[in-house]
Structures are given as C-alpha cells and as structure tokens.
Design an enzyme around this catalytic site. Structure first.
Site, PDB file in Angstrom:
ATOM      1  N   ARG A  62       5.571   9.610  19.466  1.00 15.76           N
ATOM      2  CA  ARG A  62       4.633   8.925  20.364  1.00 15.76           C
ATOM      3  C   ARG A  62       5.167   8.813  21.786  1.00 15.76           C
ATOM      4  O   ARG A  62       4.383   8.729  22.728  1.00 15.76           O
ATOM      5  CB  ARG A  62       4.225   7.578  19.771  1.00 15.76           C
ATOM      6  N   GLU A  99      14.386   0.286  11.397  1.00 15.69           N
ATOM      7  CA  GLU A  99      14.109  -0.961  10.702  1.00 15.69           C
ATOM      8  C   GLU A  99      13.816  -0.715   9.217  1.00 15.69           C
ATOM      9  O   GLU A  99      13.903  -1.616   8.413  1.00 15.69           O
ATOM     10  CB  GLU A  99      12.970  -1.744  11.367  1.00 15.69           C
TER      11      GLU A  99
END
Length: 179
Positions: A62, A99
């Site tokens: 992105r 994460e």
C-alpha cells in the site's frame, strides 16, 4: 491543514482480519473516492514540496500507491521496498517482526545513492517493524530517511514511538489512539 477526522472517518475498520483480535484499518475507501484521495495526496505533497528530498520510497504494497503518486507530484523518483523475492536485480534485505508474524523486505542495491535524503512512505504505522527495516535498508545503501510518513498511526502498538526513538522524524495524517 486538513482536519485529521476527515481522513480517519473514511478509513474502514475490518475486525478480526487477517486473524482474530486484529482491527485492520483499510485505506481502500480513501483511494476509491476521488476527492478524498486528492485531499490525502495533497496532505503529503504540501508537507514535502519545500523540503530537501531526493527520492521517495514506498513500502510494499500500500505504500506503493501513495508513495508513487507523491513522488510524481514532487517531481522525484520512486523506489519500491519490496517483500523478499519480488525484485529481479541485486538486492539487500532486512527481516523484521510484524504485529502478527515476521517478514523480510528488500531494496535493489542501486535504489538510492550515498547522501540521498529519502521520504519513506507506508499506509500505516503499527509495530514500526516494516518502517524500521526499510530505514535500515536505506542506510545500508548510504541514504538517510529524512522523514517517515504514513496515513495512519496505531500508537498503542508502539511503532511510532520506536521510529522516533531511533531518531527518525515521523508524520502521520491521523491516528486510532483508543479506538
């Protein structure tokens, strides 16, 4: 200066994706609406148009979308920071923790030159692992991250604090603190 709520309110939250417990912040609604996309790009262009930046680096995938448009608007080159195995030429690589897993990113060895001031762009900052890995790659090639930038900061995951603690200035348009 744009109201950060204008951008934040147009980001879709997808619960439990890609795994249970993750609140995924989806920027595609920002990209789909022409006015919102223009406002978003202009936030970055106006911030950097008078700064000494030599090249823009965007993080897979992105960060490519926003980074390439910002590079074009600033009349600068664009370098992709890719996931391992996606670049066809000689590369340097750096591994990092996410994460919800780990990954490795690469840069072509000729992506930037010694002394280049690089604007590093991604869609969001979570743990900071991706941005820090990209910054280390740029440093390996002799460049300096003039500033890291993202649309979204997820401050509770500690990435923005990590990036700043490593001496890298960070700009984000909005955050999801406490959301």
């Amino acid at each position: 200066m744009i109201d950060p709520n204008y951008i934040r309110d147009r980001i879709r939250t997808v619960p439990d994706w890609p795994q249970a417990g993750v609140q995924f912040r989806d920027i595609t609604p920002l990209l789909q609406d022409p006015k919102t996309f223009r406002v978003l790009v202009d936030c970055f262009v106006h911030r950097y148009m008078d700064q000494q930046i030599d090249v823009v680096a965007g993080v897979d995938a992105r960060g490519f979308i926003l980074g390439s448009v910002v590079a074009y608007e600033l009349n600068l080159g664009f370098i992709p920071v890719r996931k391992k195995g996606k670049l066809p030429f000689h590369t340097v690589e750096e591994s990092y923790e996410l994460e919800y897993g780990s990954s490795t990113v690469e840069l072509h060895t000729d992506a930037c030159r010694a002394g280049d001031r690089v604007l590093l762009i991604d869609d969001l900052v979570a743990t900071g692992g991706t941005m820090m890995a990209a910054a280390r790659l740029i440093a390996k090639l002799g460049g300096t991250v003039a500033e890291a930038a993202a649309i979204v900061d997820l401050p509770e995951l500690g990435g923005s604090e990590l990036i700043r603690a490593n001496g890298i200035p960070l700009y984000t348009v909005c955050d999801f603190a406490g959301h």
